[in-house]
Design a protein around this motif. Structure first.
Motif, PDB file in Angstrom:
ATOM      1  N   CYS A   1      -4.073  10.393   1.007  1.00 33.40           N
ATOM      2  CA  CYS A   1      -4.186  10.334  -0.194  1.00 33.40           C
ATOM      3  C   CYS A   1      -3.723  11.108  -1.717  1.00 33.40           C
ATOM      4  O   CYS A   1      -3.764  10.318  -1.666  1.00 33.40           O
ATOM      5  N   LYS A   2      -2.711  11.883  -1.192  1.00 37.26           N
ATOM      6  CA  LYS A   2      -2.105  12.219  -2.335  1.00 37.26           C
ATOM      7  C   LYS A   2      -1.339  11.108  -2.826  1.00 37.26           C
ATOM      8  O   LYS A   2      -0.604  10.940  -4.024  1.00 37.26           O
ATOM      9  N   GLN A   3      -0.196  10.599  -1.849  1.00 40.39           N
ATOM     10  CA  GLN A   3       0.211   9.748  -2.118  1.00 40.39           C
ATOM     11  C   GLN A   3      -0.220   8.532  -2.779  1.00 40.39           C
ATOM     12  O   GLN A   3       0.609   8.043  -4.150  1.00 40.39           O
ATOM     13  N   LEU A   4      -1.221   7.406  -2.638  1.00 34.89           N
ATOM     14  CA  LEU A   4      -2.026   6.739  -3.022  1.00 34.89           C
ATOM     15  C   LEU A   4      -2.288   7.435  -4.757  1.00 34.89           C
ATOM     16  O   LEU A   4      -1.783   6.714  -5.368  1.00 34.89           O
TER      17      LEU A   4
ATOM     18  N   GLY B   1       0.962   1.567 -10.782  1.00 35.14           N
ATOM     19  CA  GLY B   1      -0.495  -0.137 -10.607  1.00 35.14           C
ATOM     20  C   GLY B   1      -1.886   0.499 -10.160  1.00 35.14           C
ATOM     21  O   GLY B   1      -1.947   2.031 -11.201  1.00 35.14           O
ATOM     22  N   SER B   2      -2.375  -0.687 -10.261  1.00 34.92           N
ATOM     23  CA  SER B   2      -4.207  -0.473  -9.636  1.00 34.92           C
ATOM     24  C   SER B   2      -4.205   1.187  -8.967  1.00 34.92           C
ATOM     25  O   SER B   2      -5.409   0.845  -8.465  1.00 34.92           O
TER      26      SER B   2
ATOM     27  N   ARG C   1      -8.254   2.225  -7.557  1.00 37.78           N
ATOM     28  CA  ARG C   1      -7.911   1.535  -6.501  1.00 37.78           C
ATOM     29  C   ARG C   1      -8.886   3.101  -5.524  1.00 37.78           C
ATOM     30  O   ARG C   1      -9.786   3.012  -4.888  1.00 37.78           O
ATOM     31  N   PHE C   2      -7.990   4.176  -5.733  1.00 40.85           N
ATOM     32  CA  PHE C   2      -7.981   4.696  -4.416  1.00 40.85           C
ATOM     33  C   PHE C   2      -9.416   6.201  -4.931  1.00 40.85           C
ATOM     34  O   PHE C   2     -10.115   6.198  -4.293  1.00 40.85           O
ATOM     35  N   LYS C   3      -9.049   5.601  -6.134  1.00 45.15           N
ATOM     36  CA  LYS C   3      -9.785   6.761  -6.985  1.00 45.15           C
ATOM     37  C   LYS C   3     -11.267   6.107  -6.758  1.00 45.15           C
ATOM     38  O   LYS C   3     -12.665   7.222  -6.132  1.00 45.15           O
TER      39      LYS C   3
END
Length: 213
Positions: free
Chosen positions: A142-145, A150-151, A155-157
């Motif tokens: 999660c932290k890495q994403l 970029g997007s 997108r992760f949030k």
């Protein structure tokens, strides 16, 4: 304890089992093409553990229904898995669902263990160590994403918010279930939803980059 008093607990057990069944399936389906070789290998290993957890919880649900000794055949979930997990189609959504779902499940399992009900015999102690490993792994991803380019952070949030909402709805339902409370299967002041929200919000506020496989 009569089976009628187990209705809410059976639903809770099947919700946990369904989500772990779906997560195990998605970890294979999506994880096989993970971003790195290490992530693919880790996904396959975790998939086996999540599916093992689901079998353990389905068996417990059978026992709660009074079907002790019956063979547990798992062909599909019972329909209680979170929609975000069912609809997961990529690595970003998978990581968001894996982390938020296991945070929620961990809180519920620990609340039931702490209630120390003499008759329900939850099998959670066998799962907690492996589940904690999944939490550590998915939190790192999660932290890495969140710190990617970029997007991907946006997108992760978005995926994280959807997964969080599904888990929050379930936790609110569990902590307000009067049958679970009256039968002392969980305490009246578990604060599951607020504890969950604190954990998932803390991750979003943590800007540290963690390298994972």
């Amino acid at each position: 304890m009569s089976n009628s008093k187990n209705i809410s607990l059976v639903e809770l057990a099947e919700t946990i089992a369904d989500n772990k069944y779906i997560l195990g399936d998605r970890l294979v389906e999506i994880g096989i093409s993970g971003p790195t070789l290490e992530s693919t290998l880790s996904s396959i290993a975790m998939a086996q553990q999540e599916l093992g957890h689901s079998r353990l919880i389905y068996r417990w649900a059978f026992d709660l229904k009074g079907l002790n000794g019956s063979k547990v055949e798992i062909k599909d979930q019972t329909g209680k898995a979170f929609s975000t997990n069912v609809e997961t189609s990529n690595w970003i959504e998978l990581i968001a669902g894996l982390y938020t779902t296991n945070v929620a499940i961990d809180l519920v399992m620990r609340a039931i263990i702490e209630s120390d009900h003499p008759e329900i015999n939850p099998p959670f102690s066998k799962m907690l160590k492996e589940q904690n490993e999944h939490l550590v792994y998915s939190k790192s991803w999660c932290k890495q994403l969140l710190n990617d380019k970029g997007s991907i952070p946006r997108r992760f949030k978005e995926a994280y918010e959807k997964a969080t909402n599904d888990a929050l709805k379930w936790l609110n339902k569990v902590e307000n279930d009067q049958l679970l409370i009256s039968e002392k299967m969980i305490a009246a002041n578990t604060n599951l939803a607020s504890n969950f929200k604190s954990q998932v919000d803390e991750l979003l506020n943590d800007g540290a980059v963690t390298n994972v496989g």
